[in-house]
Write an enzyme that holds these catalytic residues in place. Structure first.
Site, PDB file in Angstrom:
ATOM      1  N   HIS A  25       0.827  -1.212   0.000  1.00 32.87           N
ATOM      2  CA  HIS A  25       0.000   0.000   0.000  1.00 32.87           C
ATOM      3  C   HIS A  25       0.859   1.259   0.000  1.00 32.87           C
ATOM      4  O   HIS A  25       0.588   2.209  -0.745  1.00 32.87           O
ATOM      5  CB  HIS A  25      -0.918  -0.020   1.219  1.00 32.87           C
ATOM      6  CG  HIS A  25      -1.957   1.053   1.212  1.00 32.87           C
ATOM      7  ND1 HIS A  25      -1.734   2.295   1.737  1.00 32.87           N
ATOM      8  CD2 HIS A  25      -3.233   1.071   0.741  1.00 32.87           C
ATOM      9  CE1 HIS A  25      -2.829   3.037   1.609  1.00 32.87           C
ATOM     10  NE2 HIS A  25      -3.747   2.319   1.004  1.00 32.87           N
TER      11      HIS A  25
ATOM     12  N   SER B  96      -7.835   6.460  -0.322  1.00 38.03           N
ATOM     13  CA  SER B  96      -6.377   6.442  -0.155  1.00 38.03           C
ATOM     14  C   SER B  96      -5.695   7.112  -1.335  1.00 38.03           C
ATOM     15  O   SER B  96      -4.840   7.990  -1.176  1.00 38.03           O
ATOM     16  CB  SER B  96      -5.872   4.998  -0.046  1.00 38.03           C
ATOM     17  OG  SER B  96      -6.146   4.429   1.192  1.00 38.03           O
TER      18      SER B  96
END
Length: 393
Positions: free
Chosen positions: A104, A275
């Site tokens: 991520h 995100s």
């Protein structure tokens, strides 16, 4: 999990979750095989988000040179072809072994400061601020890490410590594409104090608004802390994504669906979530800070919000914030602020952090005034209880 279409026939996609959060905040992720022929070219071709932010239009004026962006996440792979030479490795504050690491965080770093690779850097992902540098600080675990599932993710104060570390080590922008779960719905005094500390040191803080807008729509931290820019997600038509959280403190929105970026190895992923939107706005902030280092965090935020496109009729809405972030318009508003053609609001609005301008080469702490409105911020429960998997740690 919603499987996305392949980037191109030449790009082999293998479905897999590389997220780092509880199920309420996970993004949909589809991973691209690192060895797939043409993967880099296919990834570049699918970067629709750059046009939506009008990022290339302003690269002549600012590409983020001289700016350090701290990526508080699961770690960043400095060896990814599109990030080589851009990443400084900071500490791992999780206290957990790096069994699953950097998926991520690398994805977010690619959206901020990816610089491509190959001849003329014509392949791979390009970030919004491709000349910026990244400081990687590991503060959370990948979603697939068993320690996360067992709620043994290490230090409880990792995020607060990471914010302070970033501020003390010269971060101009702090990007936090994380939140939800493990107490993040309530926040903490240590984290809020760290946010105020970083603002006083001159850092711009950006965070994802959260991905349960189509269910519980909870207040999400660190996005909800005063002074942090909370960023929501829009799709290719610049419509608010159903999962994007709706809150009064939302700052702006940015692309957050079908977003192509780097993966933790040397491949690429496609994902949905706030995100990605937050990382891209952190890139816009890096470009503003590069062009105008004299502006305070509040002024940088003001420039981005005033430069937003598709503004709501009343100037702000819980779903759309001040509008869609726009790189060249943010730089235009920053110029106006820097040259005194306009002044920031006499008082910051909801959840704004306001700090005095700092000298471009100075890290002398200054006092940042904080305004916290006493408005009711109770979570709006949405009737439908669909659950999605998205990737916001």
């Amino acid at each position: 999990m919603r499987v996305l279409a392949s980037l191109l026939p030449a790009l082999i996609l293998a479905a897999g979750v590389a997220g780092v959060a509880s199920s309420a905040t996970d993004d949909v992720r589809t991973a691209a095989s690192p060895s797939a022929p043409g993967a880099g070219a296919a990834a570049r071709a699918r970067q629709w988000q750059l046009a939506a932010l009008r990022a290339p239009r302003a690269w002549r004026e600012s590409r983020g040179a001289g700016v350090l962006v701290a990526v508080l996440d699961t770690g960043v792979n400095a060896r990814h072809p599109d990030l080589r030479g851009a990443v400084t490795q900071g500490p791992d504050l999780t206290g957990a072994p790096p069994r699953l690491w950097g998926h991520h965080g690398t994805a977010m770093a690619g959206l901020i400061a990816g610089r491509g690779h190959g001849e003329g850097r014509a392949e791979g992902v390009v970030g919004v601020a491709p000349a910026a540098r990244v400081l990687s600080i590991r503060v959370t675990l990948e979603n697939a890490d068993p320690l996360r599932a067992e709620q043994r993710s290490g230090r409880r104060d990792a995020l607060a410590a990471g914010i302070r570390y970033a501020a003390d080590h010269g971060a101009d922008v702090i990007s936090m594409s994380l939140g939800g779960g493990s107490g993040a719905w309530e926040g903490s005094a240590a984290e809020e104090e760290a946010v105020q500390y970083a603002l006083a040191r001159g850092a711009v803080l950006v965070a994802s608004a959260g991905n349960d807008g189509d269910t519980a729509n909870r207040k999400n931290f660190p996005a909800a802390y005063p002074g942090v820019m909370a960023v929501g997600a829009v799709d290719r038509r610049l419509r608010v994504a159903p999962f994007s959280n709706r809150q009064d403190y939302l700052s702006v929105v940015a692309p957050g669906t079908d977003v192509v970026t780097a993966d933790g190895g040397d491949g690429y992923v496609v994902g949905d979530g706030t995100s990605s939107a937050a990382a891209m706005v952190a890139g816009v902030a890096a470009r503003v800070r590069s062009a105008h280092p004299e502006l305070s965090p509040y002024q940088v935020r003001t420039a981005i919000e005033r430069g937003a496109r598709r503004r709501p009729a009343r100037g702000h809405s819980p779903a759309y914030g001040h509008g869609v972030a726009d790189a060249p318009l943010a730089l235009r508003e920053a110029r106006r602020l820097a040259h005194g053609r306009v002044s920031p609001a006499a008082r910051p609005g909801p959840y704004f952090g306001r700090g005095p301008a700092r000298p471009p080469a100075s890290r002398t702490p200054v006092v940042a005034g904080m305004v916290v409105l006493a408005a009711a911020m109770s979570a709006r429960v949405v009737a439908t209880r669909r659950r999605r998997r998205r990737d916001s740690p």
